[in-house]
Design a protein around this motif. Structure first.
Motif, short mmCIF file in Angstrom:
data_model
loop_
_atom_site.label_atom_id
_atom_site.label_comp_id
_atom_site.label_asym_id
_atom_site.label_seq_id
_atom_site.Cartn_x
_atom_site.Cartn_y
_atom_site.Cartn_z
N LYS A 100 9.35 7.34 -7.62
CA LYS A 100 10.30 8.46 -7.35
C LYS A 100 11.25 7.95 -6.53
CE LYS A 100 10.96 13.04 -7.67
NZ LYS A 100 11.41 13.63 -9.01
N ALA A 101 11.32 6.96 -5.55
CA ALA A 101 12.01 6.70 -4.68
C ALA A 101 13.00 5.55 -5.78
CB ALA A 101 11.64 5.68 -3.73
N TYR A 102 12.53 5.01 -6.69
CA TYR A 102 13.28 4.16 -7.72
C TYR A 102 14.49 5.19 -8.33
CZ TYR A 102 14.58 0.64 -10.94
OH TYR A 102 15.50 -0.42 -11.59
N ASP A 103 13.95 6.16 -8.78
CA ASP A 103 14.91 7.17 -9.47
C ASP A 103 15.94 7.56 -8.69
OD1 ASP A 103 13.12 7.29 -11.39
OD2 ASP A 103 11.93 9.01 -11.13
N LYS A 104 15.70 7.56 -7.39
CA LYS A 104 16.94 7.94 -6.42
C LYS A 104 17.76 6.53 -5.76
CE LYS A 104 16.35 12.26 -6.08
NZ LYS A 104 17.31 13.25 -6.26
N VAL A 105 17.40 5.60 -6.50
CA VAL A 105 18.05 4.22 -6.12
C VAL A 105 17.48 3.73 -4.98
CG1 VAL A 105 20.26 3.13 -6.39
CG2 VAL A 105 20.12 5.19 -7.48
N LEU A 106 16.15 3.70 -4.52
CA LEU A 106 15.75 3.02 -3.56
C LEU A 106 14.48 2.09 -4.02
CD1 LEU A 106 15.31 2.58 -0.54
CD2 LEU A 106 13.65 4.45 -0.44
N VAL A 107 14.88 0.96 -3.82
CA VAL A 107 13.77 -0.03 -4.41
C VAL A 107 12.58 -0.01 -3.04
CG1 VAL A 107 13.15 -2.21 -5.21
CG2 VAL A 107 15.23 -0.99 -5.78
N LEU A 108 11.36 0.10 -3.31
CA LEU A 108 10.19 -0.18 -2.34
C LEU A 108 9.30 -0.98 -3.27
CD1 LEU A 108 9.43 3.69 -1.57
CD2 LEU A 108 10.68 1.87 -0.27
N ILE A 109 8.72 -1.79 -2.27
CA ILE A 109 7.91 -2.79 -2.68
C ILE A 109 6.31 -2.67 -2.32
CG2 ILE A 109 7.51 -5.37 -2.48
CD1 ILE A 109 10.18 -5.71 -1.45
N GLY A 110 5.54 -2.64 -3.35
CA GLY A 110 3.94 -2.29 -3.01
C GLY A 110 3.58 -3.73 -2.59
N CYS A 111 2.46 -3.48 -1.88
CA CYS A 111 1.60 -4.65 -1.08
C CYS A 111 0.12 -4.22 -1.33
CB CYS A 111 2.47 -5.00 0.12
SG CYS A 111 1.46 -6.00 0.98
N GLY A 112 -0.60 -5.05 -1.65
CA GLY A 112 -1.94 -4.67 -1.91
C GLY A 112 -2.24 -3.50 -2.73
N ASP A 113 -3.29 -2.88 -2.55
CA ASP A 113 -3.58 -1.62 -3.29
C ASP A 113 -2.85 -0.42 -2.86
OD1 ASP A 113 -5.45 -3.06 -4.73
OD2 ASP A 113 -7.09 -2.61 -3.27
N ARG A 114 -2.69 0.03 -1.64
CA ARG A 114 -1.93 1.17 -1.25
C ARG A 114 -0.73 1.15 -0.24
NH1 ARG A 114 -5.32 4.15 1.97
NH2 ARG A 114 -6.35 2.29 2.65
N SER A 115 -0.37 -0.03 0.08
CA SER A 115 0.89 -0.39 0.95
C SER A 115 2.08 -0.30 0.35
CB SER A 115 0.33 -1.50 1.87
OG SER A 115 -0.89 -1.40 2.61
N ILE A 116 3.09 -0.11 1.15
CA ILE A 116 4.40 -0.36 0.98
C ILE A 116 5.05 -1.03 2.09
CG2 ILE A 116 6.74 0.69 0.59
CD1 ILE A 116 5.32 3.08 -0.74
N ARG A 117 5.84 -2.08 1.67
CA ARG A 117 6.25 -3.02 2.75
C ARG A 117 7.73 -2.97 2.56
NH1 ARG A 117 5.74 -9.02 0.86
NH2 ARG A 117 6.43 -8.96 -1.31
#
Length: 128
Positions: A80-97
């Motif tokens: 959903k963030a990517y659709d709004k042009v924000l790149v988030l990075i997943g880390c592990g199973d449930r984290s965002i860094r």
């Protein structure tokens, strides 16, 4: 090319020296401290706003992270963030860094945080 003991060369060394000079001249470490304190404060606020989905905000400087309650919600938030042009990075199973640039401004952080809040609200309504 300078990520190993054998991969560097003279051009890379000159380039990295100039990069360090710019970091010092532009006071980017202090900017990272100030903006990082703001970012972690906002991530704590988001965790309070969405306690059933977001937990464990943590970090130092601009290297921050938070956890989501499920891997599926984490993946949906990233999408959903990517659709709004924000790149988030997943880390592990449930984290965002978060690894924002040293030159980040408060307005840019707020824009990203607004997108994260929007995406989390979408998770809450089940629209994803």
């Amino acid at each position: 090319r300078i990520n190993s003991t054998f991969g560097g060369n003279l051009v890379d060394m000159v380039r990295s020296k100039r990069i360090f000079e710019i970091i010092r001249e532009d006071n980017l470490i202090e900017n990272a401290r100030i903006q990082g304190e703001y970012l972690i404060g906002q991530l704590n606020t988001i965790a309070q706003e969405f306690p059933h989905v977001v937990s464990n905000p943590r970090g130092r400087g601009l290297m921050c992270a938070l956890d989501l309650n499920t891997a599926q919600n984490r993946s949906q938030l990233i999408d959903k963030a990517y659709d709004k042009v924000l790149v988030l990075i997943g880390c592990g199973d449930r984290s965002i860094r978060f690894r924002t640039p040293l030159i980040v401004k408060r307005e840019e952080l707020n824009e990203g945080l607004d997108i994260i809040r929007y995406a989390l609200k979408e998770l809450n309504t089940g629209d994803l």
